[in-house]
Design an enzyme around this catalytic site. Structure first.
Site, PDB file in Angstrom:
ATOM      1  N   LYS A  24      45.889  50.995  -7.269  1.00  0.00           N
ATOM      2  CA  LYS A  24      47.004  51.137  -6.331  1.00  0.00           C
ATOM      3  C   LYS A  24      46.948  50.034  -5.276  1.00  0.00           C
ATOM      4  O   LYS A  24      45.854  49.639  -4.831  1.00  0.00           O
ATOM      5  CB  LYS A  24      46.926  52.524  -5.680  1.00  0.00           C
ATOM      6  CG  LYS A  24      48.076  52.885  -4.761  1.00  0.00           C
ATOM      7  CD  LYS A  24      47.883  54.311  -4.249  1.00  0.00           C
ATOM      8  CE  LYS A  24      48.946  54.724  -3.249  1.00  0.00           C
ATOM      9  NZ  LYS A  24      48.726  56.108  -2.753  1.00  0.00           N
TER      10      LYS A  24
ATOM     11  N   SER B 139      53.152  58.716  -3.289  1.00  0.00           N
ATOM     12  CA  SER B 139      52.857  57.307  -3.050  1.00  0.00           C
ATOM     13  C   SER B 139      52.077  56.649  -4.174  1.00  0.00           C
ATOM     14  O   SER B 139      52.152  55.437  -4.348  1.00  0.00           O
ATOM     15  CB  SER B 139      52.109  57.127  -1.721  1.00  0.00           C
ATOM     16  OG  SER B 139      50.780  57.548  -1.799  1.00  0.00           O
TER      17      SER B 139
ATOM     18  N   SER C 153      49.687  62.832  -3.014  1.00  0.00           N
ATOM     19  CA  SER C 153      50.079  61.529  -3.547  1.00  0.00           C
ATOM     20  C   SER C 153      49.406  61.130  -4.854  1.00  0.00           C
ATOM     21  O   SER C 153      49.761  60.110  -5.433  1.00  0.00           O
ATOM     22  CB  SER C 153      49.834  60.438  -2.500  1.00  0.00           C
ATOM     23  OG  SER C 153      50.747  60.576  -1.440  1.00  0.00           O
TER      24      SER C 153
END
Length: 525
Positions: free
Chosen positions: A109, A191, A215
């Site tokens: 990420k 996210s 998330s």
């Protein structure tokens, strides 16, 4: 979509590269089918010389080239991924047997630091494009030591969703709008969306995500993949763009429970730069977590069915969702689990109110600390970020997605009495809510849908795992999530793996042709 270098930019935008890569890798397709391949299958293929790590990296890059213009799951690619994969191949040829992750492509990420020329750690914002970090994140070092190939960065909801209260899941200025590969018109959630999108669509074998409140679990559920949110402090946050060190956790996203657990075994551990891990590392079982991958793990377990707040009771009685979950419940009973229905955890609004008070203060403290330590950056504080967004309002789409949460956070002046009281309230609500229910009902885990209205797991730092459970009549994935008390990962893994093996509901996205055609049209614009 932003790129960190001209070489990366040309990789994404020149369609003739598609023909070159396709021709170069066609012979591999005939031998090894990499889509949906597990880590064990990849390692077996390596051993049988059916494919090399370098070829596998090229295949994934091919997929990213073909479809990422639509899916927007990946930002930057590692320019050295092929050479790193070649090194892994040479070590394997020399008889240096590595770990399960050796030679396996991983996405991380884009709030996880990777000090690599041509790649930025942006948290989805142009404010950090080109910023320079001091060193790799602890978890990145762990991956690389295990021989994994960090193929690139996954998109995310900008600043992990904490800039604007009306920003959609999966959107960032730097990465664009992430799209759900199962239904392009539907939500991706949360996210860590790019990590979930990319793994679901076979743009990487596995990925890393982060979670403050939902998330990892929510986007994994919405994109039909497995996500593990570990107990807070079990994985280091050093080198991760933070929201709150009290709540932030980092975990794996994969297509199977086993693959997710393989990654978890690599990334957990003590990190002197993250004080929270010092105690948590003593809770890691000897022999790691893979030993709990028991296909009979449901037998004898007591599982609570969460009805409130907003879980399985939200579906109409005659809906495909209700029918799917009732079937799954029955399967679990047949595998020896006892299901305890009508679990209710009150005061969710009170939890949310106190959580926001705490997080708004903590993000200013923790984000400022992160920004101050960067080797080079145009922004050094939350106040700088707010000013940057004003100055670049078109680029950052401030009119569409105002930075109201940043502005509220910046009004805080330290962890004052009000914030301390909110944190104390969260501890009290956790003990008198989730923990009390778990102990009174003698539950091994609590089952719920997604993550959107179960903040009690987030504020208490509790672990969770989500597993694909089916699809509705719009082809949207239906996930089943299991939450437990702190450090209950062994039990949750037993339950999740047994559930997965008994149901086997995951299937790859059906829209490959449509996505490829749309991406090709985008390339020709």
């Amino acid at each position: 979509m932003a790129k960190a270098s001209s070489s990366t930019r040309s990789f994404f935008f020149f369609p003739w590269l598609l023909l070159i890569i396709t021709i170069a890798t066609t012979h591999v397709h005939a031998i090894f089918h990499f889509k949906e391949a597990t880590i064990d299958e990849i390692q077996s293929a390596f051993e049988r010389n059916e494919i090399t790590s370098m070829q596998l990296v090229k295949l994934y890059k091919d997929e990213i080239l073909r479809r990422n213009h639509v899916l927007r799951g990946v930002t930057d690619l590692n320019p050295d991924a092929e050479s790193e994969a070649e090194k892994a191949d040479e070590e394997r040829t020399a008889g240096k047997r590595g770990t399960k992750l050796s030679g396996v492509p991983v996405l991380i990420k884009d709030n996880i630091v990777y000090k690599k020329k041509g790649m930025s750690t942006t948290a989805g914002s142009y404010a950090l494009a080109g910023s320079v970090v001091a060193e790799d994140a602890f978890v990145v070092n762990k991956l690389r030591e295990a021989g994994a190939i960090v193929i690139g960065k996954a998109t995310l909801k900008e600043w992990s969703g904490f800039r604007s209260s009306n920003m959609p899941g999966g959107w960032s200025a730097y990465g664009g709008q992430g799209m759900n590969p199962y239904n392009l018109s539907k939500e991706v959630c949360g996210s860590s969306s790019g990590s979930a999108i990319s793994v679901a669509a076979n743009l990487a074998t596995v990925a890393l995500g982060t979670e403050t409140d939902g998330s990892i679990i929510c986007p994994s559920s919405y994109n039909s993949v497995v996500g593990i949110k570990p107990t807070v402090n079990l994985t280091s946050r050093a080198g991760v763009v933070p929201i709150s060190l009290r709540q932030d956790s980092l975990g794996p996203i994969a297509r199977t429970v086993k693959d997710a657990v393989y990654v978890l075994d690599v990334i957990v551990g003590k990190d002197e730069k993250d004080e929270g891990t010092l105690h948590a590392s003593t809770q890691i079982p000897d022999g790691g977590y893979s030993q709990f991958l028991n296909p009979h793990g449901l037998h004898g377990k007591r599982l609570g069915i969460l009805r409130y707040p907003n879980s399985f009771n939200t579906f109409p009685h005659n809906s495909i969702e209700n029918a799917t979950y009732q079937e799954l419940f029955q399967t679990m009973r047949e595998k020896g689990a006892t299901l305890v229905d009508d679990i209710v955890i009150e005061k969710s609004e009170e939890i949310y109110e106190n959580e926001m008070i705490a997080l708004l203060a903590e993000i200013k403290r923790d984000l400022n600390s992160y920004l101050e330590k960067l080797v080079s950056s145009p922004v050094r504080s939350l106040a700088d970020l707010i000013a940057f967004n004003h100055q670049h309002n078109m680029l950052e789409k401030i009119v569409d997605y105002p930075q109201d949460m940043f502005i509220k956070a910046n009004m805080n002046n330290g962890i004052n009495k009000t914030v301390q009281e909110a944190i104390s309230n969260l501890e009290r609500l956790s003990k008198n809510g989730f923990e009390k229910i778990m102990k009174e009902k003698n539950l091994d885990a609590l089952m719920y849908v997604g993550q959107k209205l179960v903040p009690f797991l987030a504020v208490g730092g509790y672990p969770a795992i989500t597993v694909p459970g089916g699809y509705n009549n719009e082809n949207m994935p239906l996930g089943v999530s299991f939450g437990g008390l702190k450090y209950s990962e062994p039990t949750l893994i037993q339950i999740a793996y047994s559930f997965e093996q008994a149901t086997k509901k995951r299937r790859p996205p059906p829209n490959d042709l449509i996505i490829t055609q749309l991406a090709h049209s985008s390339n020709n614009l």
